[in-house]
Design an enzyme around this catalytic site. Structure first.
Site, short mmCIF file in Angstrom:
data_model
loop_
_atom_site.label_atom_id
_atom_site.label_comp_id
_atom_site.label_asym_id
_atom_site.label_seq_id
_atom_site.Cartn_x
_atom_site.Cartn_y
_atom_site.Cartn_z
N CYS A 1 -46.72 57.69 5.93
CA CYS A 1 -46.34 58.33 4.91
C CYS A 1 -45.49 57.97 4.30
O CYS A 1 -46.23 56.46 4.17
CB CYS A 1 -45.20 59.53 5.49
SG CYS A 1 -43.82 58.45 6.00
N HIS B 1 -42.24 40.05 18.38
CA HIS B 1 -40.82 40.23 18.72
C HIS B 1 -39.82 41.63 19.67
O HIS B 1 -39.53 41.12 20.23
CB HIS B 1 -39.57 39.90 17.69
CG HIS B 1 -39.87 38.73 17.51
ND1 HIS B 1 -39.26 37.25 16.53
CD2 HIS B 1 -40.80 37.72 17.90
CE1 HIS B 1 -39.63 36.08 16.24
NE2 HIS B 1 -40.08 36.39 17.27
#
Length: 142
Positions: free
Chosen positions: A65, A98
């Site tokens: 978006c 991570h």
């Protein structure tokens, strides 16, 4: 690999380029996004992608978006979703290594189409490191 993609009116051209790339790589793509520039509400497209990832119907999701904030906020309401908002390859690498992000959120107003395609490539080719990061990921949905 089966991947869901969704977008609002800011991202049809991005989606088309990403789908072309993904299909060329042999991936199956489930399209939940709009194909037009007509104004739409981003949750209507982010929710089906997040639900598909949450329910393990697909392995990964991609959301697009204008800022990617709205789709990230929507997707992260689902308990098994870790949607990461990324605007550089370095951030993409980190959200995979991570955070074990299972949805990549791309801000169309802050990236180019070639950058977005490269980010998708990086996303799909970067493994989760586990280890100390697994402990942190496990605490997200406590």
């Amino acid at each position: 690999m089966k991947i869901a993609i969704g977008n609002d009116h800011a991202g049809p051209d991005y989606k088309f380029a990403i789908v072309k790339y993904l299909e060329k790589q042999g991936h199956e793509v489930v399209n939940y996004g709009t194909d037009t520039l007509d104004s739409v509400d981003y949750p209507d497209f982010a929710s089906p992608v997040a639900k598909a990832v949450n329910d393990k119907e697909v392995l990964y999701g991609i959301l697009i978006c204008g800022s990617a904030n709205g789709v990230a906020m929507t997707a992260n309401k689902y308990p098994n979703v870790r949607a990461g908002l990324c605007w550089t390859e370095e951030i993409v690498t980190l959200v995979r290594q991570h955070n074990d992000a299972n949805i990549l959120c791309i801000p169309a107003r802050f990236t180019s189409i070639p950058q977005a395609v490269k980010m998708v490539e990086t996303y799909l080719n970067t493994p989760f490191e586990g280890g100390r990061h697994q402990n942190r990921v496990d605490k997200i949905c406590m």
